[in-house]
Design a protein around this motif. Structure first.
Motif, PDB file in Angstrom:
ATOM      1  N   VAL A   3       0.893  -1.320   0.162  1.00  0.00           N
ATOM      2  CA  VAL A   3       0.034  -0.076  -0.036  1.00  0.00           C
ATOM      3  C   VAL A   3       1.028   1.158  -0.086  1.00  0.00           C
ATOM      4  N   VAL A   4       0.581   2.185  -0.971  1.00  0.00           N
ATOM      5  CA  VAL A   4       1.396   3.401  -1.076  1.00  0.00           C
ATOM      6  C   VAL A   4       0.477   4.555  -0.951  1.00  0.00           C
ATOM      7  N   ILE A   5       1.191   5.498   0.346  1.00  0.00           N
ATOM      8  CA  ILE A   5       0.329   6.603   0.191  1.00  0.00           C
ATOM      9  C   ILE A   5       1.333   8.100   0.051  1.00  0.00           C
ATOM     10  N   CYS A  62       2.494  -0.725  -7.036  1.00  0.00           N
ATOM     11  CA  CYS A  62       2.188  -1.023  -5.946  1.00  0.00           C
ATOM     12  C   CYS A  62       0.777  -1.687  -5.800  1.00  0.00           C
ATOM     13  N   ASP A  63       0.055  -2.496  -4.890  1.00  0.00           N
ATOM     14  CA  ASP A  63      -1.221  -2.992  -5.002  1.00  0.00           C
ATOM     15  C   ASP A  63      -2.389  -2.005  -4.866  1.00  0.00           C
ATOM     16  N   VAL A  64      -2.225  -1.156  -3.707  1.00  0.00           N
ATOM     17  CA  VAL A  64      -3.052  -0.319  -3.360  1.00  0.00           C
ATOM     18  C   VAL A  64      -2.345   1.068  -3.260  1.00  0.00           C
ATOM     19  N   LEU A  65      -3.039   1.901  -3.927  1.00  0.00           N
ATOM     20  CA  LEU A  65      -2.903   3.364  -3.919  1.00  0.00           C
ATOM     21  C   LEU A  65      -3.841   4.329  -3.300  1.00  0.00           C
ATOM     22  N   VAL A  66      -3.355   5.047  -2.123  1.00  0.00           N
ATOM     23  CA  VAL A  66      -4.219   5.841  -1.600  1.00  0.00           C
ATOM     24  C   VAL A  66      -3.717   7.458  -1.504  1.00  0.00           C
ATOM     25  N   THR A  91      -2.002  -0.982 -10.218  1.00  0.00           N
ATOM     26  CA  THR A  91      -2.390  -1.283  -8.741  1.00  0.00           C
ATOM     27  C   THR A  91      -3.634  -2.239  -9.019  1.00  0.00           C
ATOM     28  N   ARG A  92      -4.105  -2.815  -8.047  1.00  0.00           N
ATOM     29  CA  ARG A  92      -5.349  -3.494  -8.004  1.00  0.00           C
ATOM     30  C   ARG A  92      -6.520  -2.636  -7.562  1.00  0.00           C
ATOM     31  N   TRP A  93      -6.216  -1.471  -6.591  1.00  0.00           N
ATOM     32  CA  TRP A  93      -7.151  -0.374  -6.235  1.00  0.00           C
ATOM     33  C   TRP A  93      -6.356   0.980  -6.306  1.00  0.00           C
TER      34      TRP A  93
END
Length: 207
Positions: A3-5, A62-66, A91-93
């Motif tokens: 997860v990357v923020i 990444c898998d999830v980017l927020v 990403t996946r999301w």
């Protein structure tokens, strides 16, 4: 799951820390804060800074980017927008909180999609080709995109992208809607002779 923020000057701390506190509890999750350069990035309050452990050019997937929101989303670092477009493809999301959706829009990720943001930024969002919906959260399953108007995750037991940590209140393919019931009215008791009716009331003895 990575997860990357991404952080940027004058981001809103809650938009970054809220998702972090939930997603870090997902088994196998690694949550990473990134920025144009390693080091502290100060939030829009000016009183809080979060340390970015990696620079943008060190993370290409990444898998999830927020993406958090904040005043800084109106004038982001020039490297951030193309980086978002590049990483989104892996990403996946991809998710945004509040005005973080403006950054997704600037990256071309929301073009032609329903999305949400802070109500005060609705026109800016639509300028990027998105269709603003006044919902708390809008899911675009086919495009792997989630936009949240105020908060992305609301409880530790079922928040986040489907398949990772659940999707509270989501039914079918439409946007999630959460309703809060007002507290039930508490019936008032009639005071009996000699009994105080409430705080500060004087006791009256029967004549």
């Amino acid at each position: 799951m990575r997860v990357v923020i991404p952080l940027f000057p004058s981001f809103t701390a809650l938009d970054a820390v809220g998702p972090y506190e939930v997603l870090r509890l997902v088994p196998g999750a690694e949550v990473l804060f990134v920025a144009t350069e390693k080091g502290e990035v100060r939030a829009d309050s000016g009183a809080l800074a979060i340390t970015a452990d990696a620079a943008l050019d060190e993370v290409d997937a990444c898998d999830v980017l927020v993406v958090p929101g904040g005043e800084g989303s109106l004038a982001p670092p020039p490297e951030l927008v193309p980086w978002l477009a590049k990483v989104h493809a892996t990403t996946r999301w991809t998710a945004s909180v509040c005005t973080g959706s403006l950054l997704l829009g600037a990256a071309g990720i929301l073009d032609g999609l329903d999305a949400t943001t802070h109500w005060g930024a609705a026109q800016r969002l639509e300028a990027y080709g998105a269709r603003f919906l006044p919902e708390r959260v809008v899911f675009q399953d086919a495009h792997r995109v989630v936009t949240a108007g105020r908060r992305l995750v609301g409880d530790r037991h079922g928040a986040g992208p489907r398949g990772e940590a659940g999707r509270p209140g989501h039914r079918g393919g439409g946007p999630a809607r959460h309703r809060v019931r007002p507290p039930a009215a508490v019936p008032r008791r009639r005071a009996e002779p000699g009994v105080a009716a409430g705080p500060g009331a004087r006791r009256r003895d029967p004549a």
